[in-house]
Design an enzyme around this catalytic site. Sequence first.
Site, PDB file in Angstrom:
ATOM      1  CD  GLU A 103     -80.842  46.636  10.686  1.00 36.69           C
ATOM      2  OE1 GLU A 103     -80.242  46.802  11.761  1.00 36.69           O
ATOM      3  OE2 GLU A 103     -80.525  47.220   9.621  1.00 36.69           O
ATOM      4  CB  THR A 125     -83.443  44.754   2.484  1.00 34.78           C
ATOM      5  OG1 THR A 125     -82.302  45.594   2.344  1.00 34.78           O
ATOM      6  CG2 THR A 125     -82.991  43.349   2.818  1.00 34.78           C
ATOM      7  CB  ILE A 126     -82.097  46.917  -2.637  1.00 33.98           C
ATOM      8  CG1 ILE A 126     -81.575  48.107  -1.837  1.00 33.98           C
ATOM      9  CG2 ILE A 126     -83.461  47.203  -3.243  1.00 33.98           C
ATOM     10  CD1 ILE A 126     -81.327  49.351  -2.687  1.00 33.98           C
ATOM     11  CG  ASP A 127     -79.064  47.694   1.675  1.00 32.59           C
ATOM     12  OD1 ASP A 127     -78.495  48.155   0.671  1.00 32.59           O
ATOM     13  OD2 ASP A 127     -79.676  48.393   2.492  1.00 32.59           O
ATOM     14  CG  MET A 169     -78.648  52.938  -2.089  1.00 30.36           C
ATOM     15  SD  MET A 169     -80.430  52.781  -1.842  1.00 30.36           S
ATOM     16  CE  MET A 169     -80.900  54.518  -1.909  1.00 30.36           C
ATOM     17  NE  ARG A 171     -78.078  53.356   6.811  1.00 29.66           N
ATOM     18  CZ  ARG A 171     -78.078  54.684   6.892  1.00 29.66           C
ATOM     19  NH1 ARG A 171     -77.192  55.306   7.660  1.00 29.66           N
ATOM     20  NH2 ARG A 171     -78.971  55.387   6.231  1.00 29.66           N
ATOM     21  NE  ARG A 266     -66.516  64.662 -15.948  1.00 20.30           N
ATOM     22  CZ  ARG A 266     -65.319  65.248 -16.067  1.00 20.30           C
ATOM     23  NH1 ARG A 266     -64.361  64.985 -15.169  1.00 20.30           N
ATOM     24  NH2 ARG A 266     -65.065  66.067 -17.078  1.00 20.30           N
ATOM     25  CG  HIS A 272     -83.617  56.853  -3.512  1.00 19.71           C
ATOM     26  ND1 HIS A 272     -82.681  57.718  -2.982  1.00 19.71           N
ATOM     27  CD2 HIS A 272     -84.336  56.389  -2.455  1.00 19.71           C
ATOM     28  CE1 HIS A 272     -82.841  57.785  -1.677  1.00 19.71           C
ATOM     29  NE2 HIS A 272     -83.829  56.994  -1.337  1.00 19.71           N
ATOM     30  NE  ARG A 275     -84.105  52.522  -1.025  1.00 22.99           N
ATOM     31  CZ  ARG A 275     -83.937  51.504  -0.188  1.00 22.99           C
ATOM     32  NH1 ARG A 275     -84.596  50.373  -0.425  1.00 22.99           N
ATOM     33  NH2 ARG A 275     -83.135  51.595   0.842  1.00 22.99           N
TER      34      ARG A 275
END
Length: 342
Positions: A103, A125-127, A169, A171, A266, A272, A275
Amino acid sequence: MRIGVLTGGGDCPGLNAVIRAAVLKGTDTYGFEFVGFRDGWKGPIEGLTTPLDRSVVEHILPVGGTILGSSRTNPVKMEGGVDAIRATMARLEVDALLAIGGEDTLGVATHLHSQGIKVVGAPKTIDNDLSATDYTFGFDTAVQIAVDACDRLATTGASHHRAMIVEVMGRHAGWIALHTGMAASAHVTLLPEQEYDADEVAATIARVAERGEAPLVVISEGAIAAGGDVTHTGAELDAFGHVQLKGAGEALERILNEKLPDLATRVTVLGHLLRGGTPTAYDRILGTRSGLSAVTAIAEGNFGTMAALRGTEVVQVPLAEATGELKTVSTARIDELKHVSG
């Protein structure tokens, strides 16, 4: 024609596949020369370059990360940043740019195109949160890593009768959590798109534990309880105005410890790990096809566009369309989880 290539933002598996495909086809089919710009947009601003030819890219397909390096440099927010890029391109006789990123990186590319700079993008992007494309390379690998981790954590949770909370991940968009939760048969999956009811989550986990199972929870780093706020490090905003997120899983654990004091919990933060490492076959292929499409767009003068997956075809779409708004998880997709969770 001389092409500059850069990778910006967070790294992900599949970046090197794009670089490799663009260089190989660009060199063999169109007679292009390539120069690599190091460390994202910092490269063309400061003139940081590295050689980029067949001998460099031939064997990088299975390699994770990016051989060009990356950064979160934002030339649009820097005084004279765009002019510096223009000057570097003129000095190095670079005719066009191939910007590979998500982005933020492609948002800069969109702005540069509006300023008359020849640029084409590839969506990394991994997102999986870029509009105008069905999937982005890097996403499949990230989900597979997360699912593998959940499978392992589920067995140790069952052995010790613990609730396992896995933070991934995500956001603003919960695609990784959505696919991970469904594929790993998580009992609860929490996304940024929908605030969660702490009492409802606790009740679901209590039911799972009462029937003798070990609860598995997948939570996006941007997920929050109703009326709450995202958890972050408190560090300064980055060049694109983002806070550094941290602690969504721990925040949920505190809630569960308060509401279910007899249940051991837990938290595992994958962060990361999602990634890094070698890309899946799917991401190698999608990255390769994206690079092929992008370099063809440059050859045809189709600038201001981005390679996008539509169904099974990779096509070029306007950068402005791809970066106009984030692609988030719909309510309908969230509702699908209700039938296979809890």
